[in-house]
Design an enzyme around this catalytic site. Structure first.
Site, PDB file in Angstrom:
ATOM      1  N   SER A   1       0.843  -3.906  -0.194  1.00  0.00           N
ATOM      2  CA  SER A   1       2.206  -4.025   0.316  1.00  0.00           C
ATOM      3  C   SER A   1       2.930  -2.612   0.261  1.00  0.00           C
ATOM      4  CB  SER A   1       3.068  -5.131  -0.383  1.00  0.00           C
ATOM      5  OG  SER A   1       2.250  -6.319  -0.359  1.00  0.00           O
TER       6      SER A   1
HETATM    7  N1  SAH Z   1      -1.042  -7.889  -4.372  1.00  0.00           N
HETATM    8  C1  SAH Z   1      -2.099  -6.928  -3.681  1.00  0.00           C
HETATM    9  C2  SAH Z   1      -1.803  -7.234  -2.120  1.00  0.00           C
HETATM   10  C3  SAH Z   1      -1.983  -8.397  -1.442  1.00  0.00           C
HETATM   11  S1  SAH Z   1      -2.620  -8.593   0.213  1.00  0.00           S
HETATM   12  C4  SAH Z   1      -1.769  -5.449  -3.998  1.00  0.00           C
HETATM   13  O1  SAH Z   1      -1.112  -5.209  -4.903  1.00  0.00           O
HETATM   14  O2  SAH Z   1      -2.884  -4.727  -3.494  1.00  0.00           O
HETATM   15  C5  SAH Z   1      -3.062 -10.280  -0.052  1.00  0.00           C
HETATM   16  C6  SAH Z   1      -4.297 -10.598  -1.013  1.00  0.00           C
HETATM   17  O3  SAH Z   1      -4.392 -11.849  -1.015  1.00  0.00           O
HETATM   18  C7  SAH Z   1      -5.677 -10.175  -0.222  1.00  0.00           C
HETATM   19  O4  SAH Z   1      -6.371  -9.413  -0.877  1.00  0.00           O
HETATM   20  C8  SAH Z   1      -6.302 -11.467  -0.037  1.00  0.00           C
HETATM   21  O5  SAH Z   1      -7.547 -11.414  -0.018  1.00  0.00           O
HETATM   22  C9  SAH Z   1      -5.828 -12.384  -0.974  1.00  0.00           C
HETATM   23  N2  SAH Z   1      -5.607 -13.770  -0.413  1.00  0.00           N
HETATM   24  C10 SAH Z   1      -5.553 -14.540   0.583  1.00  0.00           C
HETATM   25  N3  SAH Z   1      -5.646 -15.847   0.166  1.00  0.00           N
HETATM   26  C11 SAH Z   1      -5.840 -16.127  -0.878  1.00  0.00           C
HETATM   27  C12 SAH Z   1      -6.060 -17.018  -1.515  1.00  0.00           C
HETATM   28  N4  SAH Z   1      -6.196 -18.218  -1.220  1.00  0.00           N
HETATM   29  N5  SAH Z   1      -6.219 -17.123  -2.964  1.00  0.00           N
HETATM   30  C13 SAH Z   1      -6.445 -15.856  -3.545  1.00  0.00           C
HETATM   31  N6  SAH Z   1      -6.112 -14.702  -3.168  1.00  0.00           N
HETATM   32  C14 SAH Z   1      -6.107 -14.949  -1.545  1.00  0.00           C
END
Ligand code: SAH
Length: 235
Positions: free
Chosen positions: A86
Site C-alpha cells: 500500500s
Molecule cells: N499489508 C501488505 C499489503 C497487502 S496487499 C503490505 O504491507 O505489503 C494484500 C495482500 O492480501 C496480498 O498479499 C494478498 O495476497 C493478500 N490476501 C488476499 N486475500 C487474502 C486472504 N483471503 N487471506 C489472506 N491474505 C489475503
C-alpha cells in the site's frame, strides 16, 4: 615504506566502503523523512508513534529490487503475484485509525511484503499476520525474521477464517478488500476492540468498526479507497 603504502591503500578501501555504507544508510533515512514530512503530516497523520515507526522502517527492503528506487514515493507498488504494497499514507492512516497504545495483540489480514506488519510490530506487543499467497507468505516471514522482528507471527492461510486459536484480538486490520465484513473476524475482535478494513468491490471504502460488546458494533466510513480484492479460497 612499502608496508606503509599497502596499509594506506587498505585504510583507503575500508574507509570508502564505510562512507558508501553511511551514504546508503543516510539516503534511505532522508527519503523516509521526506515521505513523513510531505505525504503524512500534511494529510493529518499526527500520532507520533505512527510517524516514528514510518521513519524507522526501511521500506525499500520490502519491495522488489527493480522498484526499489520508488519505494518512498506517494503510491502503492507491485510486489509480485498481482499484489501490491500500500501507499505510505494509507499504511499510516490505517495504523493511526487503530488508536494503538502499545500493549495490543493485533491481527493483520494480507501480509503481502510484511511492511504493515513491521510498522505494527514496532508499536504493539504482538502481531499475527495471515497471507494466502504461499510464496509471498514465506518471503515475508523470512524478511521479517532476518530484520529481527521477534513479535510477529506470519501464518500462511486464508484470512477469511482469521486465527481462532489466537483470538480474541484487540485490533484487526485488513489490507485486501472483502465484499463485506468477514463474520469470523468480527467474532475474533475483543469487545472494546477496533477493526479497520476496506470493504466493497467496484467501489470500496475504508471503514472503522468499534465492537461495543459481543453483539453491537459501530461502523464509521473513513474515505474511498482502492485495494486488491480479498481472495476467497474454494472449500
Ligand atoms: N499489508 C501488505 C499489503 C497487502 S496487499 C503490505 O504491507 O505489503 C494484500 C495482500 O492480501 C496480498 O498479499 C494478498 O495476497 C493478500 N490476501 C488476499 N486475500 C487474502 C486472504 N483471503 N487471506 C489472506 N491474505 C489475503
Amino acid at each position: 615504506m612499502r608496508a606503509v603504502c599497502v596499509l594506506g591503500i587498505l585504510i583507503g578501501i575500508v574507509g570508502s566502503g564505510y562512507v558508501l555504507f553511511q551514504n546508503s544508510q543516510g539516503a534511505w533515512r532522508e527519503k523516509a523523512e521526506r515521505m513523513v514530512k510531505t505525504q503524512l503530516v500534511p494529510r493529518g497523520i499526527t500520532d507520533s508513534v505512527v510517524l516514528q515507526a514510518m521513519l524507522n522502517t526501511p521500506r525499500h527492503l520490502f519491495v522488489p529490487p527493480k522498484v526499489r528506487h520508488l519505494a518512498y514515493g506517494d503510491h502503492p507498488l507491485p510486489i509480485g503475484y498481482g499484489q501490491t504494497i500500500s501507499q505510505p499514507y494509507i499504511v499510516a492512516l490505517m495504523t493511526q485509525l487503530l488508536e494503538l497504545k502499545g500493549n495490543e495483540k493485533v491481527l493483520e489480514i494480507g501480509t503481502g511484503s510484511g511492511y504493515q506488519a513491521a510498522i505494527l510490530a514496532q508499536i504493539v506487543d504482538s502481531v499475527y499476520t495471515i497471507e494466502i499467497v504461499k510464496p509471498l507468505c514465506e518471503q515475508a516471514r523470512k524478511r521479517l525474521d532476518s530484520m529481527g522482528y521477534k513479535n510477529v507471527v506470519v501464518v500462511c492461510g486464508d484470512g477469511y477464517k482469521g486465527l481462532p486459536q489466537y483470538a480474541p484480538f484487540d485490533r484487526i486490520i485488513v489490507t485486501a478488500a472483502p465484499p463485506e465484513v468477514p463474520k469470523a473476524l468480527l467474532e475474533q475482535l475483543k469487545p472494546g476492540g477496533i477493526m479497520v478494513l476496506p470493504v466493497g468491490t467496484t467501489f470500496q471504502k475504508l471503514i472503522r468498526i468499534h465492537k461495543k460488546d459481543d453483539s453491537t458494533y459501530v461502523s464509521e466510513d473513513i474515505i474511498p479507497v482502492r485495494f486488491v480484492p480479498m481472495i476467497k479460497q474454494e472449500e
